[in-house]
Design a protein around this motif. Structure first.
Motif, PDB file in Angstrom:
ATOM      1  N   SER A  56      17.068  59.631 -45.050  1.00 42.33           N
ATOM      2  CA  SER A  56      16.101  59.006 -45.950  1.00 42.33           C
ATOM      3  C   SER A  56      16.581  57.579 -46.213  1.00 42.33           C
ATOM      4  N   ILE A  57      15.734  56.776 -46.785  1.00 40.88           N
ATOM      5  CA  ILE A  57      16.107  55.387 -47.061  1.00 40.88           C
ATOM      6  C   ILE A  57      17.325  55.353 -47.980  1.00 40.88           C
ATOM      7  N   SER A  58      18.199  54.373 -47.791  1.00 44.17           N
ATOM      8  CA  SER A  58      19.499  54.382 -48.461  1.00 44.17           C
ATOM      9  C   SER A  58      19.419  54.157 -49.968  1.00 44.17           C
ATOM     10  N   ASN A  59      18.368  53.507 -50.452  1.00 45.25           N
ATOM     11  CA  ASN A  59      18.269  53.197 -51.878  1.00 45.25           C
ATOM     12  C   ASN A  59      16.800  52.959 -52.204  1.00 45.25           C
ATOM     13  N   ASN A  60      16.389  53.236 -53.433  1.00 48.88           N
ATOM     14  CA  ASN A  60      14.990  53.031 -53.830  1.00 48.88           C
ATOM     15  C   ASN A  60      14.691  51.611 -54.271  1.00 48.88           C
ATOM     16  N   GLN A  61      15.709  50.820 -54.527  1.00 52.07           N
ATOM     17  CA  GLN A  61      15.503  49.447 -54.985  1.00 52.07           C
ATOM     18  C   GLN A  61      15.433  48.522 -53.774  1.00 52.07           C
ATOM     19  N   ILE A  62      14.227  48.243 -53.327  1.00 49.70           N
ATOM     20  CA  ILE A  62      13.999  47.444 -52.124  1.00 49.70           C
ATOM     21  C   ILE A  62      13.920  45.968 -52.512  1.00 49.70           C
ATOM     22  N   GLU A  63      14.738  45.161 -51.847  1.00 49.88           N
ATOM     23  CA  GLU A  63      14.750  43.724 -52.125  1.00 49.88           C
ATOM     24  C   GLU A  63      14.118  42.911 -51.002  1.00 49.88           C
ATOM     25  N   TYR A  64      14.370  43.296 -49.742  1.00 45.04           N
ATOM     26  CA  TYR A  64      13.934  42.499 -48.596  1.00 45.04           C
ATOM     27  C   TYR A  64      13.336  43.368 -47.504  1.00 45.04           C
ATOM     28  N   LEU A  65      12.330  42.840 -46.826  1.00 45.59           N
ATOM     29  CA  LEU A  65      11.754  43.473 -45.643  1.00 45.59           C
ATOM     30  C   LEU A  65      11.708  42.433 -44.540  1.00 45.59           C
ATOM     31  N   LEU A  66      12.079  42.846 -43.337  1.00 44.86           N
ATOM     32  CA  LEU A  66      12.092  41.920 -42.206  1.00 44.86           C
ATOM     33  C   LEU A  66      11.684  42.656 -40.946  1.00 44.86           C
ATOM     34  N   CYS A  77      18.247  46.907 -49.261  1.00 49.56           N
ATOM     35  CA  CYS A  77      18.156  47.676 -50.499  1.00 49.56           C
ATOM     36  C   CYS A  77      19.255  47.256 -51.475  1.00 49.56           C
ATOM     37  N   ASN A  78      18.868  46.827 -52.648  1.00 56.95           N
ATOM     38  CA  ASN A  78      19.795  46.632 -53.760  1.00 56.95           C
ATOM     39  C   ASN A  78      20.996  45.754 -53.414  1.00 56.95           C
ATOM     40  N   ASP A  79      20.855  44.821 -52.477  1.00 53.23           N
ATOM     41  CA  ASP A  79      21.911  43.900 -52.057  1.00 53.23           C
ATOM     42  C   ASP A  79      23.178  44.581 -51.549  1.00 53.23           C
ATOM     43  N   GLU A  80      23.154  45.890 -51.362  1.00 56.03           N
ATOM     44  CA  GLU A  80      24.333  46.610 -50.889  1.00 56.03           C
ATOM     45  C   GLU A  80      24.069  47.402 -49.617  1.00 56.03           C
ATOM     46  N   PHE A  81      22.843  47.809 -49.401  1.00 56.44           N
ATOM     47  CA  PHE A  81      22.521  48.726 -48.320  1.00 56.44           C
ATOM     48  C   PHE A  81      21.471  48.123 -47.406  1.00 56.44           C
ATOM     49  N   ILE A  82      21.554  48.450 -46.123  1.00 53.81           N
ATOM     50  CA  ILE A  82      20.534  48.060 -45.157  1.00 53.81           C
ATOM     51  C   ILE A  82      20.086  49.316 -44.424  1.00 53.81           C
ATOM     52  N   SER A  83      18.785  49.456 -44.299  1.00 55.22           N
ATOM     53  CA  SER A  83      18.215  50.579 -43.559  1.00 55.22           C
ATOM     54  C   SER A  83      17.318  50.040 -42.455  1.00 55.22           C
ATOM     55  N   LEU A  84      17.307  50.749 -41.335  1.00 52.63           N
ATOM     56  CA  LEU A  84      16.431  50.443 -40.213  1.00 52.63           C
ATOM     57  C   LEU A  84      15.444  51.598 -40.096  1.00 52.63           C
ATOM     58  N   TYR A  85      14.168  51.279 -40.092  1.00 49.80           N
ATOM     59  CA  TYR A  85      13.138  52.313 -40.017  1.00 49.80           C
ATOM     60  C   TYR A  85      12.941  52.749 -38.569  1.00 49.80           C
ATOM     61  N   ASP A  86      13.068  54.051 -38.318  1.00 46.14           N
ATOM     62  CA  ASP A  86      12.817  54.635 -36.998  1.00 46.14           C
ATOM     63  C   ASP A  86      11.349  55.059 -36.980  1.00 46.14           C
ATOM     64  N   LYS A  87      10.485  54.222 -36.389  1.00 45.15           N
ATOM     65  CA  LYS A  87       9.045  54.457 -36.428  1.00 45.15           C
ATOM     66  C   LYS A  87       8.604  55.692 -35.649  1.00 45.15           C
ATOM     67  N   TYR A  88       9.415  56.147 -34.716  1.00 42.63           N
ATOM     68  CA  TYR A  88       9.047  57.314 -33.917  1.00 42.63           C
ATOM     69  C   TYR A  88       9.285  58.619 -34.671  1.00 42.63           C
ATOM     70  N   ARG A  89      10.343  58.652 -35.457  1.00 42.01           N
ATOM     71  CA  ARG A  89      10.670  59.865 -36.218  1.00 42.01           C
ATOM     72  C   ARG A  89      10.318  59.734 -37.692  1.00 42.01           C
ATOM     73  N   GLU A  90       9.925  58.544 -38.126  1.00 41.52           N
ATOM     74  CA  GLU A  90       9.651  58.244 -39.531  1.00 41.52           C
ATOM     75  C   GLU A  90      10.847  58.594 -40.405  1.00 41.52           C
ATOM     76  N   LYS A  91      12.022  58.194 -39.918  1.00 39.26           N
ATOM     77  CA  LYS A  91      13.284  58.376 -40.624  1.00 39.26           C
ATOM     78  C   LYS A  91      13.992  57.031 -40.678  1.00 39.26           C
ATOM     79  N   PHE A  92      15.167  56.996 -41.288  1.00 40.28           N
ATOM     80  CA  PHE A  92      15.908  55.753 -41.449  1.00 40.28           C
ATOM     81  C   PHE A  92      17.317  55.886 -40.889  1.00 40.28           C
ATOM     82  N   ILE A  93      17.788  54.791 -40.335  1.00 41.66           N
ATOM     83  CA  ILE A  93      19.186  54.682 -39.925  1.00 41.66           C
ATOM     84  C   ILE A  93      19.827  53.766 -40.963  1.00 41.66           C
ATOM     85  N   ASN A  94      20.797  54.281 -41.672  1.00 39.64           N
ATOM     86  CA  ASN A  94      21.418  53.534 -42.766  1.00 39.64           C
ATOM     87  C   ASN A  94      22.727  52.903 -42.312  1.00 39.64           C
TER      88      ASN A  94
END
Length: 95
Positions: A56-66, A77-94
């Motif tokens: 799941s996404i690493s944190n609920n406080q989203i600051e940036y999208l790119l 996320c929250n200036d501490e975490f970065i997540s990559l969205y896996d569009k094929y599985r609709e999951k996240f790589i943290n």
């Protein structure tokens, strides 16, 4: 050009949006401090951190999208975490 206002009444997780991005398929992504929201033109799907799910996404406080040159969606996320969205599985790589 047509604009619509999307609010919590239409399903957005929070009215304060910190970042916005559109992907190549047309989805609009909204980062809030209460999750990542994906809007398809009709409804909103909210992605939130689930402690028991490491994909799941690493944190609920989203600051940036790119969106990068390969059309990947990166979420800061929250200036501490970065997540990559896996569009094929609709999951996240943290990272």
């Amino acid at each position: 050009m047509r604009f619509e206002r999307i609010s919590p009444e239409e399903g957005l997780s929070q009215s304060l949006v910190s970042s916005i991005c559109q992907d190549v398929t047309g989805f609009m992504w909204f980062g809030t401090h209460d999750g990542l929201n994906r809007y398809d033109g009709n409804s909103v799907r909210i992605f939130e951190n689930e402690i028991s799910d490491p994909e799941s996404i690493s944190n609920n406080q989203i600051e940036y999208l790119l969106r990068d040159l390969k059309n990947n969606l990166w979420i800061g996320c929250n200036d501490e975490f970065i997540s990559l969205y896996d569009k094929y599985r609709e999951k996240f790589i943290n990272i």
